[in-house]
Scaffold this motif. Structure first.
Motif, short mmCIF file in Angstrom:
data_model
loop_
_atom_site.label_atom_id
_atom_site.label_comp_id
_atom_site.label_asym_id
_atom_site.label_seq_id
_atom_site.Cartn_x
_atom_site.Cartn_y
_atom_site.Cartn_z
N ASP A 20 2.66 4.19 2.22
CA ASP A 20 2.50 5.43 3.20
C ASP A 20 1.11 6.26 2.72
N LEU A 21 0.92 6.09 1.49
CA LEU A 21 -0.25 6.87 0.97
C LEU A 21 -1.76 5.90 1.28
N LYS A 22 -1.38 4.76 1.72
CA LYS A 22 -2.50 3.81 1.96
C LYS A 22 -3.33 3.57 0.75
N ASP A 23 -2.66 3.43 -0.45
CA ASP A 23 -3.19 3.42 -1.58
C ASP A 23 -3.02 1.98 -1.99
N TRP A 24 -4.03 1.22 -1.56
CA TRP A 24 -3.75 -0.37 -1.68
C TRP A 24 -4.13 -0.85 -2.92
N ASP A 25 -4.80 -0.27 -3.96
CA ASP A 25 -4.80 -0.41 -5.42
C ASP A 25 -3.48 -0.27 -5.98
N ALA A 26 -2.91 0.75 -5.80
CA ALA A 26 -1.63 1.14 -6.43
C ALA A 26 -0.65 -0.08 -6.10
N LEU A 27 -0.60 -0.44 -4.46
CA LEU A 27 0.20 -1.38 -4.10
C LEU A 27 0.08 -2.78 -4.79
N SER A 28 -1.38 -3.08 -5.11
CA SER A 28 -1.66 -4.33 -5.81
C SER A 28 -1.27 -4.25 -7.25
N ALA A 29 -1.30 -3.11 -7.93
CA ALA A 29 -0.91 -3.01 -9.12
C ALA A 29 0.74 -3.16 -9.34
N CYS A 30 1.25 -2.99 -8.32
CA CYS A 30 2.83 -3.26 -8.58
C CYS A 30 3.27 -4.62 -8.74
N LEU A 31 2.34 -5.58 -8.28
CA LEU A 31 2.49 -7.09 -8.01
C LEU A 31 2.23 -7.55 -9.12
N ALA A 32 2.77 -8.74 -9.47
CA ALA A 32 2.30 -9.87 -10.40
C ALA A 32 0.89 -10.53 -9.82
N SER A 33 0.28 -11.24 -10.49
CA SER A 33 -1.04 -11.75 -9.93
C SER A 33 -0.85 -12.68 -8.97
N SER A 34 0.18 -13.42 -8.96
CA SER A 34 0.75 -14.38 -7.74
C SER A 34 2.09 -14.04 -7.30
N ILE A 35 2.03 -13.83 -5.87
CA ILE A 35 3.61 -13.46 -5.58
C ILE A 35 3.99 -14.35 -4.35
N HIS A 36 5.44 -14.54 -4.14
CA HIS A 36 6.01 -15.39 -3.10
C HIS A 36 6.36 -14.27 -2.08
N THR A 37 6.10 -14.62 -0.81
CA THR A 37 6.38 -13.56 0.29
C THR A 37 7.22 -14.25 1.35
N ASP A 38 8.13 -13.78 1.90
CA ASP A 38 8.62 -14.02 3.08
C ASP A 38 9.11 -12.99 4.18
N TYR A 39 8.15 -12.90 5.10
CA TYR A 39 8.19 -11.76 6.08
C TYR A 39 8.92 -12.53 7.23
#
Length: 143
Positions: A20-39
């Motif tokens: 919502d804040l469009k803070d893509w660095d903060a988003l990336s910092a929430c994640l492990a270096s490699s992630i599994h996604t299923d959308y």
């Protein structure tokens, strides 16, 4: 254990708020270096493994022209040592500059891991209950 639960709740809130804040660095910092996604429920894309930077970049591209608001609740967290799972019920409100909307009611299923004392998301599965509105306003939907 309660410190871990608190840290995970903050992590999940930061994850949602970063969109919502469009803070893509903060988003990336929430994640492990490699992630599994299923959308696949929303986007019609196959599950995949990707870097945290790629995930954040894909979200930036898909959502740059939309206002969003992620509201979450009904959080369930299960921990086993330095790994965990969380289920989070979420409504995602989206609106473009013309006022068209797309709202998605879903359940996020997160995989979590603790590394160097920090909890990170290593898996994201989104199960869609239903969406209302214009799917054409969301560049991330390829169905």
């Amino acid at each position: 254990m309660s410190a871990d639960l608190h840290a995970i709740q903050n992590l999940l809130a930061r994850f949602a708020n970063s969109f919502d804040l469009k803070d893509w660095d903060a988003l990336s910092a929430c994640l492990a270096s490699s992630i599994h996604t299923d959308y696949s429920d929303l986007r019609g894309t196959a599950p995949e493994q990707m870097s945290n930077q790629r995930y954040a970049e894909l979200r930036r591209i898909a959502l740059q022209d939309l206002q969003t608001h992620h509201l979450s609740g009904n959080t369930e967290i299960e921990l086993v040592g330095d790994t965990g799972r969380a289920k989070v019920s979420t409504v995602i409100f989206r609106k473009n500059a013309e006022g068209q909307t797309l709202h998605t009611h879903c359940l996020y299923q997160f995989g979590l891991s603790k590394s160097s004392g920090q909890w990170l998301i290593n898996s994201i599965v989104q199960k869609v209950f239903w969406s209302d509105g214009q799917t054409t306003i969301h560049a991330g939907i390829v169905k």
